[in-house]
Design an enzyme around this catalytic site. Structure first.
Site, PDB file in Angstrom:
ATOM      1  CG  HIS A   1      -5.241  28.291 -10.778  1.00  9.16           C
ATOM      2  ND1 HIS A   1      -6.294  29.150 -11.016  1.00  9.16           N
ATOM      3  CD2 HIS A   1      -4.204  28.738 -11.545  1.00  9.16           C
ATOM      4  CE1 HIS A   1      -5.911  30.080 -11.888  1.00  9.16           C
ATOM      5  NE2 HIS A   1      -4.640  29.850 -12.221  1.00  9.16           N
ATOM      6  CD  GLU A   2      -0.543  27.789 -11.283  1.00  4.92           C
ATOM      7  OE1 GLU A   2      -0.361  27.784 -12.515  1.00  4.92           O
ATOM      8  OE2 GLU A   2      -0.866  28.815 -10.650  1.00  4.92           O
TER       9      GLU A   2
ATOM     10  CD  GLU B   1      -4.718  32.512 -15.320  1.00  9.45           C
ATOM     11  OE1 GLU B   1      -4.836  31.933 -14.217  1.00  9.45           O
ATOM     12  OE2 GLU B   1      -3.685  32.452 -16.013  1.00  9.45           O
TER      13      GLU B   1
ATOM     14  CG  HIS C   1      -3.114  27.353 -16.197  1.00  8.47           C
ATOM     15  ND1 HIS C   1      -3.967  28.186 -16.876  1.00  8.47           N
ATOM     16  CD2 HIS C   1      -2.808  27.991 -15.038  1.00  8.47           C
ATOM     17  CE1 HIS C   1      -4.167  29.291 -16.160  1.00  8.47           C
ATOM     18  NE2 HIS C   1      -3.479  29.191 -15.029  1.00  8.47           N
TER      19      HIS C   1
ATOM     20  CD  GLU D   1      -2.755  -1.562   0.887  1.00  2.86           C
ATOM     21  OE1 GLU D   1      -3.003  -0.872  -0.103  1.00  2.86           O
ATOM     22  OE2 GLU D   1      -3.487  -2.469   1.286  1.00  2.86           O
TER      23      GLU D   1
HETATM   24 CA   LIG Z   1      -3.155  -3.243  -2.365  1.00  4.73          CA
HETATM   25 ZN   LIG Z   2      -3.363  30.675 -13.610  1.00  5.71          ZN
END
Ligand SMILES: [Ca+2]
Ligand SMILES: [Zn+2]
Ligand SMILES: [Ca+2]
Ligand SMILES: [Ca+2]
Length: 594
Positions: free
Chosen positions: A400-401, A429, A404, A224
């Site tokens: 946000h980035e 934006e 883009h 895991e």
């Molecule tokens: Ca697993």
């Molecule tokens: Zn931006």
């Protein structure tokens, strides 16, 4: 009236309290002995492991047993003699498994056995230093009853069932016949069968009762991965880090988030680093465990904080990769991956996210070249507070980035050239704010939304107004664009329209808590994200708000046969982008029939 109501709510509280504590006790008490394995949506297995005891003897056990075990015999015989004596069991109920010597230390591993057949889950281990026993662990059981050691059904006859239940294929590793201690004190005779599915990176050892054919337990060979992060739905760091286990979506990331056997914040979808792409964070302990705790009281640059930041950035970019994949941002739709698994598109373009980048402050950015070249994200330190704050701990900024990258790749066919005008760049934006908002919902309740509030230490965040269904709170309309020149300000107009579209869709169709992994639901947040990504692929290179709106409405026709046509028109028109809106002159009109 009031007293009656009070009484019922008090009773309810009592009922809940006892329910809660009952569940807590049950769950806590089984952590050391049970593991529920969710194999598929329809099938889970509760694996039972007898409780283990463990004794340590510091400088070594001084007793007759030890004297006995110091006799010049091999590790095998020494271990068996010690366990027999310590547990007071018959020598025939112990089978030697393995052992090794390391300098002045020795380690031996034995198993419980019956009629010459070893147990899967009743084992013991002994360690020596300088020929003195220093520790002893055991999960041996005292069975109430043991199944006959002669199977009544063959391993071969149950392989198909195991394959079906575990959604994989028998890997031809020889099947075995072993005993398995069960919770009720019985001991089952089991066939051990390995089932693998390379596509989803699963690998199980399945235990099938050799008399009844029942699947009684399972070992999951796949480790895991564990990350301490700010979960994607949380808006600010003070909401608290959590430890997430296996957050990856294997449909979107079939080999997981790391390179095969990888132990750093480098993977198929993103490398999260500081200064150079080899400056990654390594697992804090074996098994892809990334357990670093960000301390807001310390500077971002402390080693622990930098590690926590790289892990969080790695987690957020991967999470967006995975849910966007479910909604169409796939290999062939020009996404960011090194290995495309033969599914089309150009690979070798995983996102590079530079954490605590020294090239700036109080900002972040994302460069999107064409499909096949890596996306480059730079996250900066924010200097409005002491200590400074790190954008990599504000999920909305990372989302946000990353958005883009999605919008620049999905508009115009992966060239990275199609959100270049002021209006299209402004919408870029806006989409980025809107997707950040989408990820940070915990329910279907529509609330005003701000982003960047943590790094700026300002409840108003980094935009002019919150995104809102209230025209008082956020008065931006299509016509506002006429007097705006800066892309983020233009983006606010578009993001606020999308906020209203989202609110309308959730109002009409409800909200799904599993939208990130289940795009098949009918709820409004699922519909919204489908239309969001579908429209990107439809709209022209360098779209305007008018053409982007038309792409949403066409996307709804394509996917939902126009079921949301009037809802969408009304939402856009409520902010001036109705029928006939053009050249930043508002229209509140909707098509006839709406
Ligand atoms: Ca697993
Ligand atoms: Zn931006
Ligand atoms: Ca935030
Ligand atoms: Ca690509």
């Amino acid at each position: 009236m009031i007293s009656k109501k009070l009484l019922s709510s008090v009773l309810l509280a009592v009922a809940y309290a006892s329910l809660t504590s009952a569940f807590t006790n049950t769950e806590g008490s089984t952590h050391a002995t049970h593991r529920t394995r969710h194999i598929s949506r329809e099938f889970k297995v509760e694996a039972y492991h007898p409780a283990s005891t463990f004794e340590t003897f510091e400088h070594g056990l001084d007793s007759d047993i030890v004297l006995d075990s110091r006799a010049p015999r091999n590790l095998n015989a020494t271990a068996l003699a010690f366990v027999q004596s310590r547990l007071g069991v018959d020598i025939n109920s112990i089978a030697y498994r393995s052992g090794h010597t390391d300098g002045n230390q020795k380690f031996a591993y034995v198993r419980q056995s019956h009629n010459g057949i070893p147990f899967v889950n009743a084992v013991a281990n002994v360690a020596w230093k300088d020929d003195k026993v220093v520790s002893f662990g055991s999960s041996f059981v005292k069975p109430k009853r043991v199944a006959s050691s002669k199977p009544t059904i063959s391993a071969k006859s149950v392989i198909a069932k195991a394959e079906a239940m575990f959604k994989g294929t028998y890997n031809n590793f020889p099947t075995g016949l072993e005993y398995l201690a069960r919770e009720d004190g019985s001991v089952a005779l089991v066939h051990t069968i390995q089932i693998q599915n390379e596509e989803v990176n699963s690998w199980y050892e399945v235990y099938v009762d050799a008399h009844s054919g029942e699947i009684v337990s399972v070992t999951d060979f796949v480790a895991e991965a564990t990350y301490k992060v700010l979960p994607i739905t949380k808006r600010t760091l003070p909401e608290g880090l959590e430890t997430l286990v296996n957050p990856q979506d294997v449909l979107a990331s079939p080999s997981g988030w790391h390179l095969s056997g990888g132990t750093t914040t480098t993977g198929n979808n993103v490398v999260s680093y500081k200064s150079s792409t080899t400056g990654t964070t390594s697992q804090s302990s074996a098994g892809q465990i990334f357990d670093y705790t960000y301390s807001a009281a310390s500077a971002p640059a402390t080693t622990e904080n930098l590690n926590a930041a790289r892990v969080n950035a790695f987690y957020v970019i991967n999470t967006v990769h995975d849910f966007a994949y479910r909604y169409g941002f796939t290999e062939s739709a020009f996404n960011f991956q090194n290995d495309n698994f033969g599914k089309g598109g150009n690979g070798n373009d995983a996102v590079k996210i530079s954490v605590q980048d020294s090239g700036g402050t109080n900002n972040a950015n994302f460069a999107t070249p064409a499909d096949g070249q890596a996306g480059q994200c730079r996250m900066y330190i924010w200097t409005y507070t002491t200590p400074n704050r790190d954008g990599s701990l504000e999920n909305d900024i990372i989302v946000h980035e990353m958005t883009h990258g999605i919008t620049n790749r999905m508009t115009g066919g992966g060239t990275g050239r199609c959100l270049q005008t002021t209006e299209a760049g402004g919408m870029g934006e806006g989409w980025s704010d809107a997707l950040a908002e989408w990820t940070e919902q915990k329910s279907g309740t529509i609330t005003d939304y701000v982003l960047g509030d943590y790094v700026t230490n300002n409840a108003k965040g980094i935009r002019t107004n919150p995104y809102s269904t209230s025209a008082t709170t956020n008065p931006l309309r299509y016509s506002s664009v006429k007097t705006l020149t800066e892309v983020h300000r233009i983006g606010e107009v578009w993001a606020n329209m999308l906020h209203n579209v989202y609110a309308a869709l959730v109002g009409a169709h409800g909200w799904s808590a599993t939208a990130r992994t289940n795009p098949d639901g009918t709820e409004g947040n699922i519909v919204y994200l489908h239309l969001f990504l579908d429209a990107l692929r439809l709209q022209p290179c360098n779209p305007t708000m008018v053409s982007a709106r038309d792409a949403w409405i066409q996307a709804d026709t394509n996917r939902y046969n126009g079921a949301n046509k009037c809802l969408l028109w009304k939402a856009f028109a409520s902010r001036g982008l109705g029928v006939g809106a053009a050249s930043y002159v508002d229209s509140s009109a909707v098509p006839s029939g709406c």
